[in-house]
Design a protein around this motif. Structure first.
Motif, PDB file in Angstrom:
ATOM      1  N   ASP A 179       0.826  -1.209   0.000  1.00 21.48           N
ATOM      2  CA  ASP A 179       0.000   0.000   0.000  1.00 21.48           C
ATOM      3  C   ASP A 179       0.862   1.263   0.000  1.00 21.48           C
ATOM      4  OD1 ASP A 179      -2.214  -1.664   0.188  1.00 21.48           O
ATOM      5  OD2 ASP A 179      -2.218  -1.602   2.387  1.00 21.48           O
ATOM      6  N   LYS A 180       0.237   2.388  -0.260  1.00 20.50           N
ATOM      7  CA  LYS A 180       0.880   3.688  -0.095  1.00 20.50           C
ATOM      8  C   LYS A 180       0.776   4.090   1.371  1.00 20.50           C
ATOM      9  CE  LYS A 180      -0.630   4.983  -4.746  1.00 20.50           C
ATOM     10  NZ  LYS A 180      -1.517   5.873  -5.540  1.00 20.50           N
ATOM     11  N   ASP A 181       1.775   4.818   1.841  1.00 15.79           N
ATOM     12  CA  ASP A 181       1.752   5.218   3.247  1.00 15.79           C
ATOM     13  C   ASP A 181       1.050   6.558   3.477  1.00 15.79           C
ATOM     14  OD1 ASP A 181       3.573   7.068   2.288  1.00 15.79           O
ATOM     15  OD2 ASP A 181       4.985   6.814   3.954  1.00 15.79           O
ATOM     16  N   GLY A 182       0.619   7.214   2.390  1.00 11.51           N
ATOM     17  CA  GLY A 182      -0.054   8.500   2.504  1.00 11.51           C
ATOM     18  C   GLY A 182       0.889   9.674   2.662  1.00 11.51           C
ATOM     19  N   LYS A 183       2.192   9.396   2.582  1.00 14.73           N
ATOM     20  CA  LYS A 183       3.188  10.457   2.760  1.00 14.73           C
ATOM     21  C   LYS A 183       4.184  10.488   1.602  1.00 14.73           C
ATOM     22  CE  LYS A 183       2.923   9.992   7.801  1.00 14.73           C
ATOM     23  NZ  LYS A 183       3.690   9.688   9.047  1.00 14.73           N
ATOM     24  N   GLY A 184       3.782   9.942   0.460  1.00 16.81           N
ATOM     25  CA  GLY A 184       4.654   9.989  -0.708  1.00 16.81           C
ATOM     26  C   GLY A 184       5.519   8.764  -0.910  1.00 16.81           C
ATOM     27  N   SER A 185       5.166   7.644  -0.252  1.00 13.89           N
ATOM     28  CA  SER A 185       5.966   6.419  -0.392  1.00 13.89           C
ATOM     29  C   SER A 185       5.066   5.198  -0.523  1.00 13.89           C
ATOM     30  CB  SER A 185       6.882   6.233   0.824  1.00 13.89           C
ATOM     31  OG  SER A 185       7.795   7.297   0.948  1.00 13.89           O
ATOM     32  N   TYR A 186       5.661   4.131  -1.056  1.00 17.49           N
ATOM     33  CA  TYR A 186       5.031   2.810  -1.050  1.00 17.49           C
ATOM     34  C   TYR A 186       5.697   1.954   0.018  1.00 17.49           C
ATOM     35  CZ  TYR A 186       2.433   3.016  -5.510  1.00 17.49           C
ATOM     36  OH  TYR A 186       1.534   3.307  -6.505  1.00 17.49           O
ATOM     37  N   MET A 189       8.689  -4.792   0.162  1.00 21.23           N
ATOM     38  CA  MET A 189       9.436  -5.829   0.872  1.00 21.23           C
ATOM     39  C   MET A 189      10.063  -6.745  -0.169  1.00 21.23           C
ATOM     40  SD  MET A 189       7.937  -8.468   3.761  1.00 21.23           S
ATOM     41  CE  MET A 189       6.850  -9.307   2.591  1.00 21.23           C
ATOM     42  N   LEU A 190      11.282  -7.159   0.085  1.00 15.65           N
ATOM     43  CA  LEU A 190      11.935  -8.080  -0.826  1.00 15.65           C
ATOM     44  C   LEU A 190      11.475  -9.505  -0.546  1.00 15.65           C
ATOM     45  CD1 LEU A 190      15.609  -6.770  -0.936  1.00 15.65           C
ATOM     46  CD2 LEU A 190      13.884  -6.602  -2.720  1.00 15.65           C
ATOM     47  N   LYS A 191      11.263 -10.255  -1.608  1.00 14.36           N
ATOM     48  CA  LYS A 191      10.897 -11.655  -1.469  1.00 14.36           C
ATOM     49  C   LYS A 191      11.992 -12.381  -0.692  1.00 14.36           C
ATOM     50  CE  LYS A 191       9.549 -15.637  -4.297  1.00 14.36           C
ATOM     51  NZ  LYS A 191       9.344 -16.114  -5.697  1.00 14.36           N
ATOM     52  N   GLY A 192      11.596 -13.137   0.314  1.00 15.63           N
ATOM     53  CA  GLY A 192      12.568 -13.834   1.166  1.00 15.63           C
ATOM     54  C   GLY A 192      12.940 -13.065   2.403  1.00 15.63           C
ATOM     55  N   SER A 193      12.367 -11.868   2.563  1.00 15.14           N
ATOM     56  CA  SER A 193      12.651 -11.022   3.725  1.00 15.14           C
ATOM     57  C   SER A 193      11.333 -10.640   4.390  1.00 15.14           C
ATOM     58  CB  SER A 193      13.407  -9.767   3.297  1.00 15.14           C
ATOM     59  OG  SER A 193      13.458  -8.830   4.350  1.00 15.14           O
ATOM     60  N   ASN A 194      11.391 -10.330   5.678  1.00 12.95           N
ATOM     61  CA  ASN A 194      10.218  -9.845   6.404  1.00 12.95           C
ATOM     62  C   ASN A 194      10.327  -8.365   6.744  1.00 12.95           C
ATOM     63  OD1 ASN A 194       8.713 -12.280   6.554  1.00 12.95           O
ATOM     64  ND2 ASN A 194      10.133 -13.037   8.119  1.00 12.95           N
ATOM     65  N   GLN A 195      11.377  -7.717   6.222  1.00 10.96           N
ATOM     66  CA  GLN A 195      11.602  -6.313   6.541  1.00 10.96           C
ATOM     67  C   GLN A 195      10.778  -5.415   5.621  1.00 10.96           C
ATOM     68  OE1 GLN A 195      13.503  -4.542   8.983  1.00 10.96           O
ATOM     69  NE2 GLN A 195      12.211  -2.960   8.059  1.00 10.96           N
ATOM     70  N   VAL A 196       9.870  -4.640   6.194  1.00 10.23           N
ATOM     71  CA  VAL A 196       9.081  -3.680   5.437  1.00 10.23           C
ATOM     72  C   VAL A 196       9.887  -2.398   5.272  1.00 10.23           C
ATOM     73  CG1 VAL A 196       6.939  -2.351   5.350  1.00 10.23           C
ATOM     74  CG2 VAL A 196       6.937  -4.662   6.326  1.00 10.23           C
ATOM     75  N   SER A 197       9.919  -1.888   4.060  1.00 11.48           N
ATOM     76  CA  SER A 197      10.652  -0.652   3.783  1.00 11.48           C
ATOM     77  C   SER A 197       9.752   0.330   3.041  1.00 11.48           C
ATOM     78  CB  SER A 197      11.902  -0.947   2.949  1.00 11.48           C
ATOM     79  OG  SER A 197      12.791  -1.799   3.639  1.00 11.48           O
ATOM     80  N   LEU A 198      10.267   1.537   2.879  1.00 10.21           N
ATOM     81  CA  LEU A 198       9.571   2.584   2.135  1.00 10.21           C
ATOM     82  C   LEU A 198      10.422   2.994   0.935  1.00 10.21           C
ATOM     83  CD1 LEU A 198       8.445   4.782   5.161  1.00 10.21           C
ATOM     84  CD2 LEU A 198       6.903   3.472   3.673  1.00 10.21           C
ATOM     85  N   VAL A 199       9.767   3.192  -0.216  1.00 16.40           N
ATOM     86  CA  VAL A 199      10.451   3.723  -1.399  1.00 16.40           C
ATOM     87  C   VAL A 199       9.601   4.847  -1.978  1.00 16.40           C
ATOM     88  CG1 VAL A 199      11.592   1.539  -1.946  1.00 16.40           C
ATOM     89  CG2 VAL A 199       9.398   2.089  -3.011  1.00 16.40           C
ATOM     90  N   SER A 200      10.228   5.682  -2.781  1.00 11.82           N
ATOM     91  CA  SER A 200       9.543   6.834  -3.374  1.00 11.82           C
ATOM     92  C   SER A 200       8.344   6.414  -4.216  1.00 11.82           C
ATOM     93  CB  SER A 200      10.525   7.626  -4.237  1.00 11.82           C
ATOM     94  OG  SER A 200       9.843   8.532  -5.083  1.00 11.82           O
ATOM     95  N   GLN A 201       7.186   6.967  -3.893  1.00 12.39           N
ATOM     96  CA  GLN A 201       5.970   6.683  -4.657  1.00 12.39           C
ATOM     97  C   GLN A 201       6.104   7.199  -6.088  1.00 12.39           C
ATOM     98  OE1 GLN A 201       2.285   7.998  -2.817  1.00 12.39           O
ATOM     99  NE2 GLN A 201       1.355   8.353  -4.824  1.00 12.39           N
TER     100      GLN A 201
END
Length: 345
Positions: A179-186, A189-201
């Motif tokens: 989902d979008k975070d509502g602040k300009g990012s998506y 998560m990389l396949k094989g990882s459980n770490q959620v990250s943010l990237v530029s929308q």
């Protein structure tokens, strides 16, 4: 009265004979077109394969995307809401020059030549995306567990910035898009990882809304003359043949210079695309091509190329390459090419 009846019968018979003659001529004209096709050597068309599926299966999945070099990317596949909308990979083929190794398999079945400057600009977008950890949110909350949008990347970690198009990929990463975070990012998560990250929308949207037509050279086909032994042409009801050997060049049975042969060959390729065919266009399978050009290879493992031009509307014709009909060309340019073919032979 008897004379009138005889005259009427004569007129009827003349009319019947005229109609039969017209029918015969029509069949003959159609037959000439069929004979022109039948007298040609049948092209051997092969489906072009790419390595993306193999890379997805066999390359180790990277779980640290930071510092990815744009020049290191050897393949990318974009899936949006469950549909694969764009796929490109670096495929070394014997019949191509190195600048033409890039293949867009989706949506163009590897039958176009790629504008590498535009393509590396897209890769630059991927490299600039930036990753920051999203604290305090789970993959489920970020909409990542049931994500149907993703970007697959194949790349070589050892690739240097100043080098392009040489190294084979040794790593892969599949970016799941949430989902979008509502602040300009998506959330990603990389396949094989459980770490959620943010990237530029903004940058991710460039990938999710990619326009494949932007990344191709605006020509129907590019076939190196050095890879061709024969070119077969059907224009209207006539067929023509260009043939070259080690030290000989012929137009039909007429010997010509290498320069004249290459000049006409260049004319065959020198058509510019006007745009893409509308997705909802109704294209009848019963149409006859206005012009057909077949490039027969002198290499065992290289596919022959068949290009057909069809009437589309008042100003344009559609072009089919090995049965894939995606683009439009200017009608007047095709007609000018037909005239040039007649003049050359």
């Amino acid at each position: 009265m008897k004379q009138k009846i005889i005259l009427l019968r004569k007129q009827v018979m003349e009319r019947i004979c005229f109609c039969m003659l017209a029918m015969i001529l029509s069949v003959c004209v159609q037959g000439c077109g069929a004979l022109a096709q039948d007298s040609m050597e049948k092209p051997q068309i092969q489906e072009l394969e790419n390595h993306l599926a193999l890379w997805q299966k066999e390359l180790p999945q990277d779980t640290k995307p930071e510092g990815l070099n744009a020049n290191a990317i050897r393949g990318i596949e974009v899936q949006k809401e469950g549909e694969k909308i764009f796929a490109v990979s670096y495929e070394q083929r014997e019949e191509k020059e190195s600048f033409d190794y890039w293949d867009i398999s989706i949506p163009y079945q590897s039958l176009v030549s790629v504008n590498t400057e535009e393509l590396y600009s897209l890769f630059g977008t991927v490299a600039l995306m930036g990753w920051t950890k999203a604290e305090g949110i789970t993959p489920e909350e970020a909409g990542l567990l049931d994500s149907t949008s993703s970007v697959f990347l194949a790349y070589n970690k050892e690739q240097k910035d100043e080098k392009t198009g040489e190294a084979e990929p040794d790593s892969a990463a599949t970016i799941l898009i949430g989902d979008k975070d509502g602040k300009g990012s998506y959330y990603v998560m990389l396949k094989g990882s459980n770490q959620v990250s943010l990237v530029s929308q903004m940058l991710m949207d460039e990938l999710l809304n990619v326009e494949p037509y932007q990344y191709i050279l605006k020509i129907p086909v590019l076939v190196s003359v050095d890879t061709v032994s024969k070119v077969q042409i059907v224009s209207g009801e006539k067929n023509y043949q260009m043939e070259q050997g080690k030290d000989s060049w012929k137009l039909n049975d007429k010997d010509v210079t290498q320069k004249d042969f290459h000049t006409l060959y260049g004319e065959l390729l020198d058509l510019l695309l006007m745009g893409e065919i509308e997705k909802d266009a109704m294209l009848s399978p019963e149409r006859d091509p206005v012009l057909t050009v077949q490039y027969l290879r002198n290499m065992e493992h290289a596919s022959d190329i068949e290009v057909k031009y069809y009437q589309y509307d008042e100003k344009s014709m559609s072009v089919s390459v090995n049965g894939q009909e995606n683009f439009l060309v200017e009608k007047e340019k095709v007609q000018a090419l037909q005239k040039k073919i007649v003049e050359s032979f």
